[in-house]
Design an enzyme around this catalytic site. Structure first.
Site, short mmCIF file in Angstrom:
data_model
loop_
_atom_site.label_atom_id
_atom_site.label_comp_id
_atom_site.label_asym_id
_atom_site.label_seq_id
_atom_site.Cartn_x
_atom_site.Cartn_y
_atom_site.Cartn_z
N LYS A 32 -11.56 -58.84 -32.59
CA LYS A 32 -10.88 -57.54 -32.70
C LYS A 32 -10.56 -57.20 -34.16
CE LYS A 32 -7.50 -58.88 -30.00
NZ LYS A 32 -7.92 -60.25 -29.68
N ARG A 84 -0.77 -55.03 -24.91
CA ARG A 84 -1.16 -56.34 -24.40
C ARG A 84 -0.61 -56.60 -23.01
NH1 ARG A 84 -2.18 -59.21 -29.29
NH2 ARG A 84 -2.83 -61.34 -28.92
N ARG A 132 -11.75 -70.41 -37.57
CA ARG A 132 -11.23 -69.26 -38.33
C ARG A 132 -10.37 -69.74 -39.51
NH1 ARG A 132 -8.32 -64.66 -35.24
NH2 ARG A 132 -7.20 -66.40 -34.31
N ARG A 159 -4.27 -70.53 -39.08
CA ARG A 159 -3.04 -70.03 -38.44
C ARG A 159 -2.42 -71.11 -37.55
NH1 ARG A 159 -4.84 -64.30 -35.90
NH2 ARG A 159 -3.70 -65.16 -34.14
N ARG A 211 -2.66 -69.19 -25.17
CA ARG A 211 -2.99 -67.80 -25.51
C ARG A 211 -4.01 -67.22 -24.53
NH1 ARG A 211 -4.67 -68.40 -31.51
NH2 ARG A 211 -5.13 -66.18 -31.40
#
Ligand code: AP5
Length: 215
Positions: free
Chosen positions: A13, A88, A127, A160, A171
């Site tokens: 996203k 969300r 990431r 992160r 998540r």
């Protein structure tokens, strides 16, 4: 053009939102980025949000709805916006609808980026993010020119806190239970388009452009 990018954690996203900013000249509004910045700054909002984010849980609806209500008043979103990570939950989507209606606006397109769960886990574990300017890289798919250094600002890249494998499980659970019902919500309103999120970032971007309403 008022857009929403929907998809599981790590679907791409943020990556696609940045490409759309360059293409359409409208701002990316990422609740995740806003909350992380608040957490880094140690503000009251950040102190409330950080433990929830670190555990992979969602921040309460009233908090994120308040953030978006303020953000949409900013002049840069008058010609359109790209919502990334909001809404969300169904209550967030209903609040957004009411907010936009009061402003004489509506959502033009919801792009649901579809990526299988295994691919998402690989993307998240690789990431690397720049806390200074929000740039996002992947150690294999989109490596920075210099290892561990942001191409854009030269700052150090980090992983992160919520990108550790055990947090990703939570998540994904939150996504399945609370966010995926938004696919039916926006489908009923006739604004949803599904986009295959596998393939190169350029390929996904091209599919997103095709799925936008006529400009
Ligand atoms: P948030 O920051 O919104 O996280 P997320 O939805 O989990 O999404 P991500 O940022 O993990 O992934 P992305 O889809 O943007 O993927 P990216 O482009 O980086 O939210 C974090 C937390 O904040 C939440 O858990 C919650 O606690 C809180 N929060 C935020 N909003 C909230 C709300 N509205 N309500 C309640 N709580 C909220 O890509 C991932 C990786 O893949 C990158 O390394 C990238 O380089 C790579 N990649 C991207 N595209 C491709 C491709 N096509 N091929 C290969 N690799 C790719």
């Amino acid at each position: 053009m008022n857009l929403i990018l929907l998809g599981p954690p790590g679907a791409g996203k943020g990556t696609q939102a940045k490409k759309l900013v360059a293409e359409l000249g409208i701002p990316q509004i990422s609740t995740g980025d806003i909350l992380r910045e608040a957490a880094r700054g140690g503000t009251e909002l950040g102190l409330k949000a950080k433990p929830l984010m670190d555990s992979g849980k969602l921040v309460p609806d009233d908090i994120v709805i308040g953030i978006i209500a303020e953000r949409l008043k900013a002049p840069d979103s008058s010609k359109g916006f790209i919502l990334d990570g909001f809404p969300r939950t169904v209550p967030q989507a209903e609040a957004l609808e009411a907010m936009l209606r009061a402003m004489g606006k509506a959502i033009d397109r919801v792009l649901s980026i579809e990526v299988p769960e295994q691919a998402v886990v690989e993307r998240i574990s690789g990431r690397r993010s720049c806390p200074r300017d929000g740039s996002v890289f992947h150690v294999l798919a989109q490596p920075p020119k210099r290892d561990g250094i942001c191409d854009a600002c030269g700052g150090p890249l980090i992983q992160r806190d919520d990108d550790r494998a055990e947090k990703v499980v939570e998540r994904n659970k939150q996504y399945r239970e609370k966010t995926s019902p938004l696919i039916a919500f926006y489908s009923q309103r006739g604004v949803l388009k599904a986009v295959a999120g596998e393939g190169t970032t350029e390929g996904v971007h091209a599919s997103i452009l095709e799925a936008l309403p006529q400009r």
